[in-house]
Enzyme design. Structure first.
Site, PDB file in Angstrom:
ATOM      1  N   ASP A 118      75.258 -59.645 -83.623  1.00 40.07           N
ATOM      2  CA  ASP A 118      76.063 -60.576 -82.833  1.00 40.07           C
ATOM      3  C   ASP A 118      77.122 -59.840 -82.008  1.00 40.07           C
ATOM      4  O   ASP A 118      77.891 -59.040 -82.552  1.00 40.07           O
ATOM      5  CB  ASP A 118      76.738 -61.579 -83.778  1.00 40.07           C
ATOM      6  CG  ASP A 118      77.536 -62.616 -83.041  1.00 40.07           C
ATOM      7  OD1 ASP A 118      76.919 -63.509 -82.426  1.00 40.07           O
ATOM      8  OD2 ASP A 118      78.790 -62.519 -83.061  1.00 40.07           O
ATOM      9  N   HIS A 125      84.898 -56.493 -84.646  1.00 41.76           N
ATOM     10  CA  HIS A 125      84.859 -55.390 -85.597  1.00 41.76           C
ATOM     11  C   HIS A 125      85.421 -54.106 -84.966  1.00 41.76           C
ATOM     12  O   HIS A 125      86.275 -53.435 -85.557  1.00 41.76           O
ATOM     13  CB  HIS A 125      83.414 -55.159 -86.066  1.00 41.76           C
ATOM     14  CG  HIS A 125      83.233 -53.944 -86.910  1.00 41.76           C
ATOM     15  ND1 HIS A 125      83.311 -53.974 -88.287  1.00 41.76           N
ATOM     16  CD2 HIS A 125      82.973 -52.645 -86.572  1.00 41.76           C
ATOM     17  CE1 HIS A 125      83.107 -52.752 -88.762  1.00 41.76           C
ATOM     18  NE2 HIS A 125      82.899 -51.928 -87.732  1.00 41.76           N
ATOM     19  N   GLU A 126      84.949 -53.767 -83.785  1.00 41.61           N
ATOM     20  CA  GLU A 126      85.401 -52.533 -83.128  1.00 41.61           C
ATOM     21  C   GLU A 126      86.880 -52.610 -82.758  1.00 41.61           C
ATOM     22  O   GLU A 126      87.604 -51.623 -82.880  1.00 41.61           O
ATOM     23  CB  GLU A 126      84.532 -52.214 -81.908  1.00 41.61           C
ATOM     24  CG  GLU A 126      83.065 -51.954 -82.216  1.00 41.61           C
ATOM     25  CD  GLU A 126      82.811 -50.864 -83.256  1.00 41.61           C
ATOM     26  OE1 GLU A 126      83.658 -49.962 -83.424  1.00 41.61           O
ATOM     27  OE2 GLU A 126      81.749 -50.911 -83.913  1.00 41.61           O
ATOM     28  N   HIS A 129      89.026 -51.621 -85.614  1.00 40.61           N
ATOM     29  CA  HIS A 129      89.267 -50.187 -85.777  1.00 40.61           C
ATOM     30  C   HIS A 129      90.500 -49.758 -84.973  1.00 40.61           C
ATOM     31  O   HIS A 129      91.318 -48.977 -85.452  1.00 40.61           O
ATOM     32  CB  HIS A 129      88.055 -49.368 -85.327  1.00 40.61           C
ATOM     33  CG  HIS A 129      86.895 -49.443 -86.255  1.00 40.61           C
ATOM     34  ND1 HIS A 129      86.987 -49.230 -87.618  1.00 40.61           N
ATOM     35  CD2 HIS A 129      85.584 -49.712 -86.006  1.00 40.61           C
ATOM     36  CE1 HIS A 129      85.792 -49.350 -88.160  1.00 40.61           C
ATOM     37  NE2 HIS A 129      84.917 -49.654 -87.212  1.00 40.61           N
ATOM     38  N   ASP A 135      85.992 -48.825 -91.742  1.00 39.74           N
ATOM     39  CA  ASP A 135      84.775 -49.508 -92.193  1.00 39.74           C
ATOM     40  C   ASP A 135      84.877 -49.728 -93.693  1.00 39.74           C
ATOM     41  O   ASP A 135      85.455 -48.915 -94.418  1.00 39.74           O
ATOM     42  CB  ASP A 135      83.537 -48.661 -91.900  1.00 39.74           C
ATOM     43  CG  ASP A 135      83.101 -48.763 -90.458  1.00 39.74           C
ATOM     44  OD1 ASP A 135      83.177 -49.869 -89.886  1.00 39.74           O
ATOM     45  OD2 ASP A 135      82.688 -47.736 -89.901  1.00 39.74           O
TER      46      ASP A 135
END
Length: 187
Positions: A118, A125-126, A129, A135
């Protein structure tokens, strides 16, 4: 007559002190005194000009973080300004290269998208970071930072309570001096 006035005064005093005696506190406004306000969110900007077909996913990922935490706010960069975060699309696997807290480059890799992951989850998610989160693999779909280990069927783009708390801690007075070595996080 003097007794009646005296007992009336004692009764009034007792009546006024009942909230204090019963454990209920009564607050009164003090003129000219304001309650301390929460610290302002640190604003970091992002440039999604190179994100190609993933532009709306990047904007949604930033909006999800803005809805989820108070300590930092992501905004699109103004024209002619330098962004804290550069977002680009490429044919590799999604990854982030952080230069310091709140700064770096996010790559929305088509390799994961072509496998069925997705795009909004990838983006969120990125960006996580860049906000200082590592992670957490392997992990369940409820953990945004579990990344690809949650599987293709996982479309959850929202950080869980622990992830939100960690970002709040990162931006609640954490030192933000640039690191000397960029860090690559490949998912």
């Amino acid at each position: 007559m003097h007794v009646r006035t005296l007992t009336g005064g004692v009764a009034a005093a007792l009546l006024m002190s009942m909230p204090l005696l019963s454990g209920q506190a009564v607050a009164a406004d003090s003129p000219g005194v304001t309650a301390p306000s929460a610290p302002a969110a640190r604003v970091i900007t992002y440039d999604a000009g190179g994100s190609s077909e993933f532009r709306s996913a990047v904007d949604r990922g930033a909006a999800i973080w803005n809805e989820s935490v108070d300590g930092v706010e992501m905004r699109p960069v103004a024209s002619g300004q330098r962004a804290n975060i550069r977002v680009v699309a490429d044919n590799g696997w999604p990854r982030a290269v952080t230069t310091s807290l709140g700064n770096g480059t996010v790559y929305i890799g088509r390799e994961a998208v072509n496998q069925g992951y997705d795009t909004v989850r990838i983006s969120s998610h990125e960006l996580g970071h860049i906000l200082g989160l590592p992670d957490r693999k392997p992990g369940p779909c409820s953990s945004l930072m579990s990344g690809s280990t949650a599987g293709i069927a996982c479309t959850n783009p929202y950080p869980n309570a622990a992830e939100k708390a960690e970002v709040e801690g990162n931006f609640g007075g954490a030192a933000t001096a640039p690191s000397r070595t960029p860090v690559l996080v490949r998912d």
